[in-house]
Design a protein around this motif. Sequence first.
Motif, short mmCIF file in Angstrom:
data_model
loop_
_atom_site.label_atom_id
_atom_site.label_comp_id
_atom_site.label_asym_id
_atom_site.label_seq_id
_atom_site.Cartn_x
_atom_site.Cartn_y
_atom_site.Cartn_z
N PHE A 54 0.81 -1.22 0.00
CA PHE A 54 0.00 0.00 0.00
C PHE A 54 0.84 1.27 0.00
N GLU A 55 2.17 1.10 -0.05
CA GLU A 55 3.09 2.24 -0.09
C GLU A 55 2.84 3.22 1.05
N ILE A 56 2.77 2.63 2.27
CA ILE A 56 2.58 3.42 3.48
C ILE A 56 3.73 3.12 4.42
N SER A 57 3.85 3.92 5.44
CA SER A 57 4.85 3.68 6.48
C SER A 57 4.12 3.36 7.78
N VAL A 58 4.43 2.22 8.35
CA VAL A 58 3.85 1.83 9.63
C VAL A 58 4.87 2.19 10.71
N GLU A 59 4.51 3.17 11.51
CA GLU A 59 5.40 3.66 12.56
C GLU A 59 5.24 2.83 13.82
N SER A 60 6.19 2.94 14.72
CA SER A 60 6.10 2.18 15.98
C SER A 60 4.85 2.57 16.76
N ASP A 61 4.42 3.83 16.66
CA ASP A 61 3.19 4.27 17.34
C ASP A 61 1.94 3.58 16.78
N ASP A 62 2.03 3.08 15.55
CA ASP A 62 0.89 2.40 14.91
C ASP A 62 0.78 0.95 15.37
N MET A 63 1.82 0.44 15.99
CA MET A 63 1.88 -0.97 16.38
C MET A 63 1.15 -1.20 17.70
N VAL A 64 -0.16 -1.00 17.65
CA VAL A 64 -1.00 -1.22 18.82
C VAL A 64 -2.02 -2.30 18.48
N LEU A 65 -2.51 -2.98 19.51
CA LEU A 65 -3.44 -4.08 19.29
C LEU A 65 -4.66 -3.67 18.48
N ASP A 66 -5.18 -2.48 18.72
CA ASP A 66 -6.39 -2.04 18.03
C ASP A 66 -6.21 -2.01 16.52
N THR A 67 -5.04 -1.59 16.05
CA THR A 67 -4.79 -1.52 14.61
C THR A 67 -4.92 -2.89 13.97
N PHE A 68 -4.45 -3.92 14.65
CA PHE A 68 -4.40 -5.26 14.10
C PHE A 68 -5.51 -6.17 14.63
N GLU A 69 -6.51 -5.57 15.27
CA GLU A 69 -7.58 -6.35 15.90
C GLU A 69 -8.49 -7.04 14.89
N SER A 70 -8.76 -6.38 13.77
CA SER A 70 -9.70 -6.96 12.80
C SER A 70 -9.36 -6.50 11.39
N ILE A 71 -9.93 -7.16 10.43
CA ILE A 71 -9.75 -6.74 9.03
C ILE A 71 -10.33 -5.35 8.84
N ASP A 72 -11.49 -5.09 9.44
CA ASP A 72 -12.09 -3.75 9.34
C ASP A 72 -11.13 -2.68 9.86
N ASN A 73 -10.48 -2.94 10.99
CA ASN A 73 -9.53 -1.97 11.55
C ASN A 73 -8.33 -1.79 10.64
N LEU A 74 -7.85 -2.88 10.05
CA LEU A 74 -6.71 -2.78 9.14
C LEU A 74 -7.07 -1.97 7.90
#
Length: 87
Positions: A54-74
């Motif tokens: 997706f040509e994005i940058s995932v920062e360390s601040d993005d590495m939280v459970l909520d981000t990866f909780e569901s496909i909808d959240n992703l």
Amino acid sequence: MYSQACSIEARIRREIVEGLGYSGHLEGSQSLRQAAVFDSSNVLEFVMFLEDEFEISVESDDMVLDTFESIDNLVAFVASKQRAKAA
């Protein structure tokens, strides 16, 4: 916007099945943690997929459970990163 979200979702689902080898059915809001989709090693692989695909940058601040909780959240996460990049 709808077609963009569908495309993001389809690509994420494809990676979960083909890249991570998950074989179960997942609803958009279903907990990926409870479905045991990610483990300590493949979550980093998945982050690299998100960044490359997706040509994005995932920062360390993005590495939280909520981000990866569901496909909808992703999907929402990727779309927001793409909007921020385009602005």
